[in-house]
Design a protein around this motif. Structure first.
Motif, short mmCIF file in Angstrom:
data_model
loop_
_atom_site.label_atom_id
_atom_site.label_comp_id
_atom_site.label_asym_id
_atom_site.label_seq_id
_atom_site.Cartn_x
_atom_site.Cartn_y
_atom_site.Cartn_z
N HIS A 124 0.84 -1.21 0.00
CA HIS A 124 0.00 0.00 0.00
C HIS A 124 0.87 1.25 0.00
O HIS A 124 0.62 2.20 -0.76
N ARG A 125 1.92 1.26 0.80
CA ARG A 125 2.84 2.41 0.84
C ARG A 125 3.47 2.65 -0.52
O ARG A 125 3.61 3.78 -0.99
N ARG A 126 3.85 1.57 -1.19
CA ARG A 126 4.48 1.71 -2.51
C ARG A 126 3.47 2.28 -3.51
O ARG A 126 3.82 3.12 -4.36
N GLN A 128 1.08 4.25 -2.72
CA GLN A 128 0.93 5.69 -2.39
C GLN A 128 1.98 6.51 -3.15
O GLN A 128 1.71 7.60 -3.63
N GLN A 129 3.17 5.94 -3.27
CA GLN A 129 4.23 6.63 -4.04
C GLN A 129 3.84 6.71 -5.52
O GLN A 129 4.07 7.72 -6.19
N GLU A 131 0.78 6.78 -6.66
CA GLU A 131 -0.32 7.75 -6.73
C GLU A 131 0.24 9.18 -6.86
O GLU A 131 -0.27 9.99 -7.64
N ALA A 132 1.30 9.45 -6.11
CA ALA A 132 1.89 10.79 -6.12
C ALA A 132 2.59 11.08 -7.45
O ALA A 132 2.72 12.25 -7.84
N LEU A 171 -4.97 -0.70 -2.49
CA LEU A 171 -5.18 0.55 -3.24
C LEU A 171 -6.14 1.48 -2.51
O LEU A 171 -6.72 2.38 -3.13
N GLU A 172 -6.27 1.26 -1.21
CA GLU A 172 -7.24 2.06 -0.45
C GLU A 172 -6.88 3.55 -0.50
O GLU A 172 -5.72 3.93 -0.26
N GLY A 173 -7.88 4.38 -0.84
CA GLY A 173 -7.66 5.82 -0.86
C GLY A 173 -6.76 6.29 -1.99
O GLY A 173 -6.17 7.37 -1.90
N LEU A 174 -6.64 5.50 -3.06
CA LEU A 174 -5.74 5.86 -4.16
C LEU A 174 -6.51 5.87 -5.49
O LEU A 174 -6.35 4.97 -6.33
N THR A 177 -4.58 5.70 -8.97
CA THR A 177 -3.99 4.38 -9.21
C THR A 177 -5.09 3.39 -9.60
O THR A 177 -4.91 2.56 -10.50
#
Ligand SMILES: N[C@@H](CCC(=O)N[C@@H](CS)C(=O)NCC(=O)O)C(=O)O
Length: 219
Positions: A124-126, A128-129, A131-132, A171-174, A177
């Motif tokens: 998930h952290r990856r 998030q990257q 997504e940015a 992919l929560e909150g993304l 993505t």
């Protein structure tokens, strides 16, 4: 002679090459091998003993990124941008995609629920990257399908099977993505990169591993 893509039905790195070949409309023969019993002819063309290998022009090209770059240099349309800096960025994110595949491997090999949850959080952290770094879509660099898209098509394909087991929140909150995933799933080159029985083959592979994920599948 037609190029040969030496393949394994579940290999995400093979899929990258298959996607690039399809984007370029190159006719090729796909030759699947059993990686558990590697034939001698395969070891002779694959110094690292890994799929994919592209047999073309009397030579063997190994390593998926190298195969993709070679195809991009030799067949239109170009998937890499002409600007050197944008091209470098695409290559950086291709590497990121490879690291994400390793994280996915760690996830499905996790031995207990605690490790499984930690791996899901890492993935998930990856994302998030990712997504940015994503623009407005539909593809990684905007309107045109490129090399990063070829790398992430196979990544999201794992998530399709994981989603059938449980919601791991990868992919929560993304939303960007998630939209990118949908666009890639609809792309003909991505769809044809595996056979119709891929989801069942992957499920059988995961079920047999004796890991925390396997246990979730038998509950
Ligand atoms: N860095 C390689 C990775 C390829 C790879 O790991 N292939 C796996 C199958 S998905 C393999 O052939 N594994 C067999 C082995 O390592 O013995 C690439 O990008 O082509």
């Amino acid at each position: 002679m037609m190029p040969v893509l030496v393949s394994h039905p579940l290999c995400p790195y093979v899929q990258r090459a298959a996607i690039v070949l399809a984007e370029k409309g190159v006719a090729y023969e796909r030759r699947d091998i059993d990686l558990a019993v590697k034939p001698d002819w395969f070891l002779a063309v694959s110094p690292l003993g890994k799929t994919p290998v592209l047999l073309t022009g009397g030579a063997a090209v190994f390593e998926s990124a190298v195969i993709c770059e070679y195809l991009d240099e030799t067949h239109a349309p170009r998937l890499h941008p002409s600007d050197a800096l944008l091209r470098a960025q695409q290559r950086s994110w291709m590497e990121f995609g490879s690291a994400l595949l390793n994280a996915i491997g760690a996830f499905y090999n996790a031995v207990d629920e605690q490790a499984l949850a930690a791996c899901a959080a890492d993935i998930h952290r990856r994302f998030q990257q990712v997504e940015a770094a994503l623009g407005d879509g539909p593809f990684f660099m905007g309107g045109q399908f490129g090399m990063v898209d070829a790398v992430f098509g196979p990544v999201f394909r794992y998530l399709d099977v994981f989603d059938g087991i449980a919601d791991f929140g990868m992919l929560e909150g993304l939303p960007r993505t998630a939209a990118w995933r949908t666009a890639l799933a609809a792309r003909p080159s991505v769809r044809q990169a595996v056979s119709a029985d891929y989801p069942e083959l992957l499920r059988a592979f995961l079920r047999k591993r004796g890991t925390a994920l396997s246990q979730r599948m038998t509950r």
